[in-house]
Scaffold this active site. Structure first.
Site, short mmCIF file in Angstrom:
data_model
loop_
_atom_site.label_atom_id
_atom_site.label_comp_id
_atom_site.label_asym_id
_atom_site.label_seq_id
_atom_site.Cartn_x
_atom_site.Cartn_y
_atom_site.Cartn_z
CG ASP A 93 -6.06 18.35 8.65
OD1 ASP A 93 -5.67 18.23 7.48
OD2 ASP A 93 -6.41 17.38 9.34
CB ILE B 16 -0.46 10.98 1.23
CG1 ILE B 16 0.04 10.62 -0.16
CG2 ILE B 16 0.10 12.35 1.65
CD1 ILE B 16 -0.43 11.55 -1.25
CE1 TYR B 17 -2.27 6.80 5.20
CE2 TYR B 17 -0.14 5.71 5.29
CZ TYR B 17 -1.48 5.70 4.94
OH TYR B 17 -2.02 4.59 4.33
CD GLU C 238 -2.17 2.63 -3.26
OE1 GLU C 238 -3.23 2.79 -2.66
OE2 GLU C 238 -1.39 1.68 -3.01
CG ASN D 29 -1.83 1.23 1.25
OD1 ASN D 29 -2.85 1.24 0.58
ND2 ASN D 29 -1.47 2.26 2.01
CG LEU E 182 -7.47 9.33 9.12
CD1 LEU E 182 -8.62 9.87 8.28
CD2 LEU E 182 -7.44 10.00 10.48
NE ARG F 156 -3.42 13.67 12.20
CZ ARG F 156 -4.32 13.67 11.23
NH1 ARG F 156 -3.99 13.23 10.02
NH2 ARG F 156 -5.55 14.07 11.44
#
Length: 503
Positions: free
Chosen positions: A298, A188-189, A249, A185, A204, A202
């Protein structure tokens, strides 16, 4: 390549793309020293608001006043034009990519020999999906291992006042499952810098990287991870696309480029990385250690709350010679992520039309944080159809499960025109009949307007013409001029001396 030469389908690396932007006057080099602490964000914000060029800061200055040797690139995808060029498309060709994505998600058998020939490029694209490993990749021309892997040597931004530390804002985080090397996988974190060799990861809970981390954690093992900062545009854009479940991806980047993605194995971890990447951070995400992350500005336009997330420890930093550091900021739209979200929204339309053929168009306004509100137009044929479509959209794609508001309109309404939408709401909507409220549904936990973290309500507004049992009185008729009068005035217009606007 001449400035007016066609856009190539394949860019070998990020710097090839940057060179094209410079030839086409879509890149501005900033030679003056500019601070990584807030100043680059403010310059980026003003340039993006005016649809300005990508920015290459050649002398970024860190918080200690040191000029960093690695240039910082930002606003790369700040316009739709540059997004399309990054996909290898000429301006205006994004709908063709949307059709390809729909075919890959739900392949349709050819209806004729002609249709089969037209689908042949999609087959060739599918054959380009398996990455090919190379042993001497450009991304490992320079290798810093162990104690030499120092984040202080990278131009990491601090975007907004009040943020606790510099933030890696454009990382492609590559993870894999512990029991299936093919389960890779790219997400973008954002990553908060904790020190010279530690970052906070970070993500989710529903994202692919978090899923992989849970699998490694269940085995009591730290998870190997690679963080790519800067790659060829197809690889970057693949990481933000609405890909089918189970499609890597890295593999899809090969589809976009029309050739197999070249990857390399990390020097300290077994994770694959794009061979042409600019900078790669290698390390492990702890199975046990967490740290408080935030607050950071954010895409909502607010600072997020402080929460614990797992910690990554570096084992190496690799890079190509003379690399570029790719960065951005997030804030209230417009920002670069919202421009990307606006373009990505168009890729959803063919997908939803296949699921619901009566859908004519769909719009996710970027001002609504790219996904929290939606306007959908339908070819309405029976009572209750608008409500059915709303419920179907909320459950169709993971991206739509966080949409808080759906406004349904008829086909004569332009979903991207607020003048049209507010007219439909004002003349075809009644609050006592046309409101659908759904309680206790999944909501983005970043949305502090919800009564509980990750749980809130959704609102559907039916602003379609009411038909059949939906209405018990005569419905109004929309004012329209006859085609004969319209054609007659068209023919007469040039002789009236009223200019071109009315034509």
């Amino acid at each position: 390549m001449k400035a007016d030469a066609p856009i190539p389908r394949h860019f070998g690396n990020l710097q090839d793309f940057v060179a094209l932007l410079e030839r086409r006057a879509r890149l501005k080099r900033i030679c003056e020293p500019v601070s990584l602490v807030h100043e680059i964000t403010e310059i980026h914000r003003r340039v993006l608001a005016e649809d300005g060029p990508a920015l290459l800061f050649e002398r970024p200055v860190d918080g200690k006043g040191r000029v960093q040797p690695i240039p910082l690139l930002t606003n790369l995808f700040g316009t739709r034009e540059r997004i399309e060029w990054g996909f290898g498309l000429e301006t205006g060709r994004l709908p063709h990519l949307a059709a390809l994505l729909a075919d890959l998600r739900e392949p349709q058998p050819p209806r004729s020999m002609r249709d089969a020939w037209q689908k042949l490029p999609n087959l060739r694209a599918a054959l380009s999906m398996n990455p090919r490993e190379t042993r001497r990749p450009p991304c490992q021309e320079i290798v810093w291992r162990g104690d030499d892997a120092n984040l202080d040597d990278l131009p990491i931004q601090t975007c907004w006042p009040g943020e606790p530390a510099p933030l890696v804002s454009w990382p492609l985080v590559i993870t894999r499952a512990p029991d299936d090397p093919a389960d890779v996988n790219v997400g973008i974190y954002r990553m908060q810098k904790l020190g010279r060799n530690r970052l906070i990861m970070r993500w989710l809970a529903h994202r692919g990287g978090a899923r992989h981390h849970r699998l490694w954690k269940a085995l009591g093992q730290h998870m190997p991870v690679a963080v790519v900062i800067g790659a060829d545009p197809a690889t970057i854009l693949s990481a933000v696309m609405p890909l089918p479940d189970g499609m890597s991806e890295l593999s899809f980047a090969g589809v976009l480029k029309g050739r197999r993605q070249e990857t390399a194995r990390g020097v300290t971890i077994p994770t694959p990385v794009p061979a042409s990447a600019e900078i790669v951070l290698e390390g492990t995400v702890s199975a046990v250690e967490t740290a408080e992350e935030g607050p950071y500005g954010d895409h909502t336009g607010y600072y997020n709350s402080v929460e614990p997330f797992p910690v990554m420890k570096l084992t190496a930093i690799t890079m190509r010679k003379n690399p570029l550091y790719l960065s951005t900021y997030t804030g209230r739209p417009p920002d670069e992520p919202s421009r990307l979200g606006e373009a990505m929204g168009e890729l959803f339309v063919p997908l939803v039309k296949r699921q619901f053929p009566e859908i004519l168009d769909l719009w996710l306004p970027p001002e609504a944080c790219s996904y929290r509100a939606m306007i959908v137009s339908i070819d309405k044929r029976y009572p209750g159809q608008a409500r059915r479509i709303m419920m179907g959209l909320w459950s169709m794609l993971p991206q739509f499960s966080y949409t808080k508001l759906i406004i349904a309109v008829d086909g004569d309404i332009d979903v991207k025109s607020w003048r049209d939408v507010i007219w439909a709401l004002s003349t075809r909507f009644d609050a006592s009949r046309d409101v659908m409220l759904v309680e206790n549904t999944p909501i983005d936990y970043l949305d502090f307007a919800s009564p509980k973290s990750g749980l809130g309500g959704k609102l559907g507004l039916d602003a379609t013409t009411k038909i059949g049992t939906e209405v018990g009185r005569d419905w109004g008729q929309v004012l329209t001029m006859t085609p004969e009068v319209t054609a007659g005035v068209d023919a007469l217009w040039s002789s009236l001396g009223l200019g071109e606007a009315g034509r």
